[in-house]
Write an enzyme that holds these catalytic residues in place. Sequence first.
Site, mmCIF file in Angstrom:
data_model
loop_
_atom_site.group_PDB
_atom_site.id
_atom_site.type_symbol
_atom_site.label_atom_id
_atom_site.label_comp_id
_atom_site.label_asym_id
_atom_site.label_seq_id
_atom_site.Cartn_x
_atom_site.Cartn_y
_atom_site.Cartn_z
ATOM 1 N N ASP A 200 18.118 -6.042 -8.351
ATOM 2 C CA ASP A 200 16.883 -5.477 -7.825
ATOM 3 C C ASP A 200 15.808 -6.331 -8.462
ATOM 4 O O ASP A 200 15.495 -6.170 -9.651
ATOM 5 C CB ASP A 200 16.714 -4.016 -8.242
ATOM 6 N N HIS A 201 15.263 -7.285 -7.700
ATOM 7 C CA HIS A 201 14.441 -8.294 -8.362
ATOM 8 C C HIS A 201 13.165 -7.724 -8.980
ATOM 9 O O HIS A 201 12.587 -8.334 -9.852
ATOM 10 C CB HIS A 201 14.151 -9.483 -7.424
ATOM 11 N N HIS A 263 13.347 -0.835 -4.997
ATOM 12 C CA HIS A 263 12.274 -1.259 -5.893
ATOM 13 C C HIS A 263 11.393 -0.109 -6.397
ATOM 14 O O HIS A 263 11.128 0.004 -7.586
ATOM 15 C CB HIS A 263 11.367 -2.285 -5.196
HETATM 16 C C1 BG6 Z 1 12.167 -7.587 -0.798
HETATM 17 C C2 BG6 Z 1 11.931 -6.941 0.534
HETATM 18 O O1 BG6 Z 1 13.208 -6.957 -1.481
HETATM 19 O O2 BG6 Z 1 10.982 -7.506 -1.557
HETATM 20 C C3 BG6 Z 1 10.779 -7.598 1.260
HETATM 21 O O3 BG6 Z 1 13.113 -7.058 1.323
HETATM 22 C C4 BG6 Z 1 9.552 -7.618 0.384
HETATM 23 O O4 BG6 Z 1 10.516 -6.947 2.487
HETATM 24 C C5 BG6 Z 1 9.881 -8.181 -0.981
HETATM 25 O O5 BG6 Z 1 8.586 -8.433 1.023
HETATM 26 C C6 BG6 Z 1 8.715 -8.037 -1.926
HETATM 27 O O6 BG6 Z 1 9.014 -8.704 -3.109
HETATM 28 P P1 BG6 Z 1 7.897 -9.465 -3.923
HETATM 29 O O7 BG6 Z 1 8.566 -9.917 -5.168
HETATM 30 O O8 BG6 Z 1 7.411 -10.580 -3.072
HETATM 31 O O9 BG6 Z 1 6.826 -8.439 -4.155
#
Ligand code: BG6
Length: 512
Positions: A200-201, A263
Site C-alpha cells: 500500500d504505497h 490508502h
Molecule cells: C493509486 C490509485 O493507488 O493511488 C490511483 O490507484 C491514485 O487512482 C493513486 O491516483 C494516488 O497515489 P499518489 O501517490 O499519486 O497520491
Amino acid sequence: MKPGPTQSNPLREGIVARNVPEGCTVVIFGATGDLTHRKLMPALYNLAADGELPPELTVIGMARRPKSDDEFRQDLREAAGKFSRQTVRDELWTGFAGSVFYHQSEFHDADGYKRLGERLDQIEKERATGGNRLFYLAVAPDQFPPILEHLAAAGLNKPREGAWARVIVEKPFGTDLATARQLNSIVQAAFPEEDTYRIDHFLGKETAQNILVLRFANAIFEPLWNSRYIDHVQITAAETLGVEGRAGYYDKSGALRDMVQNHLLQLLCLVGMEPPTDLGADSIRDEKVKVVRSLRRLSAAAVATDVIRAQYAEGAISGKPVPAYRAAENVKRDSKTETFVALRLHIDNWRWSEVPIYMRVGKRLPKSGTEISIHFKKAPCVLFNKEARAHDDNVLVIRIQPDEGISLRMDAKMPGTSLRIEPVKMDFHYGTSFGKTSPEAYERLLLDAMSGDATLFARRDEVEQAWEFIDRIENAWQESDAPPLCEYPAGSWGPDSAEELLGRDGRAWRRL
Ligand code: BG6
C-alpha cells in the site's frame, strides 16, 4: 534455517542505525509496464545512488515482449531520466544498469519459469547474491494467480539453503472480500504470510510514517488524542488528475475500492490505533487491524445518509476545460462508476466513541493534496469565548502530500491596543526543517521488503477486514432503492451533498 530480518524496523531508525540489506535478486514481473518504468526502477536507481543497496543487488525483469538486456536497460534509462527523483548521473547509471537483466516469457508458460530458474542460478553465482530472491508482481491482478502457481510449480517459491524468498503483491488486492480471500489462499499456497508483502504505497510516504512518531514520540498529543478533546477528524485525498489511461481498471473499481479500501483506511488506522506494545511489524499491525474491526458497520440506511458517491461531469481545472469522466477513453458512456466518495464513519471503541471521522476522496478536484486534520473541541464559553462569535477551533493538520508537514492552528491576540483574536498557525515543513527531499514511497518499501521488514505492508487480516467493511457499502449501492450517483463539475470540491454531509452536523470541510 531461515535468516531473520537484517535491519531495524523503519520506525526505529535513529534509535538503531539502518543497515544495507543483504544481497538479493529482485525479479519484477511486468518489467515493460508502467509501474516498473515510472516507479520501481527509478526507486531502485535512487537507492543505488544513495548507497542504500548492496553491491550484489541484481534485478531481473520478466515480461512477454522480446527484448535484449541492453534494450531493456536503454528503455529504463529513458524512463529514469523522466521519472527519477534525482538527476540520473551517467557514471552511476552505467554501474547500476550492469546489474539489470531481462527475461522474456509469457506468464502462463511453464518453460519460461524453468528458464528463469536456470538464469537465476547462473546470475546468482556470477553476482554472489547469496540466493535471496524477491519476486515483485507488478502486473494486472488477473496475472497474479498464474505467476504464483508457476513460481510454485518451478520450485522458485522455496528459499534456498540459508537464503530467503519473498513476494511483493501490488494492489488491487482483490475486488471484494471473497476475491481477496481467494487471492490470499493462492498467495499462501506459494509463500507463507511472513514472506508476503502486500503493497500500500501510502504507507511508504514519509508523513504517513511520521504519524506514529508524532503520536508516540511526543508527550503532548497522546493525552489529547481521544473523544474527550477531539471533536472530529477529516481525511481528504484530492487529485486534479482523472483516470489517465487506467480506465480499463478504474471503471470497474471506482473511488471506494481504489482509494478508500486501502490508502484511506490505512491512514485512518495510523491515526486511530492504540500505542503498540513495541515497534515490531506485528505489534503495529495488531493495533491497526483493531481499528478496522472497530469501524461501525454501515447498514443500507446508514449508507444512504452517510456515504456520498459522485462522478465528475464536464468542468474546468485552473481555467482549462476538462471533459466529463464518461467521455474519457475506455470509459463506458453510461458508466455508473464513482470518481468521488465522501463518508462519515465511527470507530466504536473507548478512545473514539462518538467522534465522527469524515473522509473524502476524488478525481478532478480543484487541487491535489492529501491531508488529515484533527479538529479539537472548542474552549469553554467563558472569558474570551463568551461573545457570540465563536472562535476557530484548534486544528492539527498532517499534510501527507504535497509540502509534507504538520501545522497547528490556534487563536492569538492581534498586536494592538484593542483585543482582537485571530487564528494563527504553527507550521513545520519537512523540506525546510530537514533540508532534504523525502525518498519516494517505493524506495522505502522496496528496501524494507529486501530487509525483511513488513511493518509498512498490509497483513492478510487487515486487507480482509477492510474489504468486509467496504463490501457492505458496495452491496448497499446495488440495492434498487439506493440513492443515485450524483454528479459534480470537474474542478469543484464534489457534489453539494458532500458539503451537506458535514453541514447537517454543524461542520464544514477544511479548505485545502
Ligand atoms: C493509486 C490509485 O493507488 O493511488 C490511483 O490507484 C491514485 O487512482 C493513486 O491516483 C494516488 O497515489 P499518489 O501517490 O499519486 O497520491
